[in-house]
Design a protein around this motif. Structure first.
Motif: not given
Length: 519
Positions: A50-61, A114-118
């Motif tokens: 959820g809550d995506p951004a240009s460099d990442g997003f949240v992962i949940w469980t 999560i950060t640092g993604l394309r």
């Protein structure tokens, strides 16, 4: 009606924290464990992004080998949970990995930012705990700010009453392959289990504390079709009333429970919401509340402003004149000091509207935005308005419409939920000028008003091109440079978990032009 009297809001909040017994505080002194086994499969509630951004997003469980238990069947210790993010579903190229702590204080839920993604591409993620591997989910990053984007797809819906129907709509939503899912409130319903002729029943009594809300959320999230929809795309979620209690607002409950006692319930409900949604740390609930309003930018193409119309709203208007939730056009209803968003959030929204350079500006909110004229007698006089939605706070709506006009917002759109109806129409100002177009994406399973009543509402509100309460489903929003296309995807029968889709209703809003067109 009970009121706060001479007590300040801060004193009420402080008292509620004491009543809550510190349940919002993280556990201290608990041993961490990388348990070799949890005794049963822990990922029964699925995974989500959820809550995506240009460099990442949240992962949940959330670890819950026995989801019918308030603690999920987990031991009272913090547990290490490993996670991975990869560029393909095979995980042949892992680009991020780590270990997060699932704490019993937060229901052994995990929220990894999560950060640092394309930018502007899909990624895949998974978790490992207690020797077990989770399902694989697909997240994605947004385009860079200001990027030249030709198209994007969002699906939007709300109101998924567990007892009223199955979630076949999510099977079709997954097939539509959206870039993002916008869930606009009533993720759960809080009432006691209903009649035996429902398609299925809630598994616990009406929740009023954290344990009860945890079981209620787990009941909903145990559904495999809902889990599949969470795994298919990132979600942006906002709440409406049933995540806490029917028709509540701020510290005011439907039946006017003492505000300090109601706040205790609201805090428990907010914590359970956080524990079960893929939200960022900035939404972490604290004694003062839980900030969930935020914006989602999709390059230069679109901005979604997601608002919270429950937590900060002014008290109800015209209570002494109300017939149920319907009120006359009283002076209090039109008081400019009242707000459905609260002063701080309203200022935030008006600033986002004025400063965004996105081609399409989408107000993402819970219900029908424009005026809805209603009648509550067989003669259908006098005219009434719902005090629970925007018609109970028309000054807020007027200020937003004025900001669209003053800021010369090129393409304002509104999407909503709540009313269990597919609705499409133009929003008019006091001069009967079209200011924006709005679309309500039905409901996943919650039943709407009968057809005769819906037909009467439609006749009394000629600004609406569609007002159909007979079917369940979701809305699909395809945003392009030249136009935005809105498709209502409705089920033949929401009581059938394999239900096919009925014929679509489709609308178009052209770039730079006010008013919707049938497609």
């Amino acid at each position: 009606m009970k009121t706060l009297g001479n007590a300040s809001r801060r004193e009420v909040l402080k008292g509620a924290v004491l009543l809550a017994g510190g349940t919002l505080m993280p556990a201290c002194g608990k041993a961490r464990s990388a348990l070799a086994s949890l005794g049963a499969y822990p990922f029964t509630l699925g995974i989500a992004s959820g809550d995506p951004a240009s460099d990442g997003f949240v992962i949940w469980t959330r670890l819950a080998p026995d989801w019918l238990q308030p603690d999920g069947g987990m031991p009272p210790v913090a547990v290490d949970v490993q996670w991975q993010v990869a560029e393909s579903e095979t995980f042949s190229r892992v680009v991020a990995s780590g270990t997060s702590i699932a704490s019993p204080a937060w229901g052994h839920s995990v929220h990894v930012e999560i950060t640092g993604l394309r930018p502007d591409r899909p990624y895949w993620y998974r978790f490992r705990a207690g020797g077990e591997l989770s399902p694989v989910g697909r997240g994605r990053t947004t385009p860079l700010a200001g990027a030249d984007i030709s198209a994007m797809r969002a699906c939007f819906t709300s109101c998924q009453h567990y007892e009223r129907g199955h979630y076949a709509a999510y099977r079709h939503m997954v097939a539509d392959d959206p870039d993002v899912v916008l869930f606009l409130g009533d993720y759960i319903y809080e009432a006691n289990p209903g009649a035996a002729n429902h398609v299925r029943l809630h598994r616990n009594p009406e929740p009023v504390d954290l344990a009860g809300y945890r079981i209620r959320y787990a009941t909903y999230k145990s559904d495999p079709l809902l889990q599949a929809a969470h795994a298919a795309a990132p979600w942006m979620t906002i709440w409406d009333d049933h995540e806490v209690a029917n028709d509540y607002g701020h510290l005011q409950s439907e039946d006017d429970v003492d505000p300090a006692l109601f706040l205790r319930r609201r805090m428990a409900a907010y914590q359970a919401y956080y524990e079960h949604m893929p939200l960022r740390r900035r939404a972490l609930p604290v004694a003062e509340g839980m900030p969930i309003y935020r914006a989602l930018d999709w390059g230069a193409l679109a901005q979604f402003q997601l608002v919270d119309d429950r937590q900060y709203r002014s008290t109800r208007a015209c209570d002494s004149e109300a017939n149920g939730k319907l009120i006359p056009d009283c002076a209090e209803r039109r008081d400019p000091a009242r707000s459905i968003l609260g002063a701080a959030q309203e200022e935030w929204l008006l600033d986002r509207v004025a400063t965004s350079r996105a081609q399409w500006s989408i107000l993402t909110q819970q219900t029908l935005f424009g005026t809805l004229h209603l009648r509550d007698t067989p003669e259908r006089v006098p005219e009434r308005f719902s005090r629970d939605g925007w018609d109970g706070f028309p000054a807020t709506r007027d200020r937003i419409m004025q900001r669209w006009t003053d800021a010369k917002v090129r393409n304002p759109l509104i999407i909503g939920g709540d009313i269990h109806t597919f609705a499409a129409g133009d929003v008019l100002d006091a001069r009967e000028t079209v200011v924006a177009s709005e679309f309500v994406g039905g409901s996943i399973s919650s039943l709407g008003r009968d057809r005769a009543a819906a037909r009467q509402v439609h006749e009394d509100n000629p600004r609406l091109a569609l007002f159909d309460s007979s079917r369940r489903g979701y809305g699909r929003l395809d945003i392009k440079k030249a136009r935005s296309e809105i498709t209502f995807r409705s089920l033949v029968d929401a009581r059938d978990p394999e239900s096919p889709l009925a014929p679509d209703a489709r609308f178009v809003v052209e770039d730079g032009l006010r008013g919707l067109l049938s497609a």
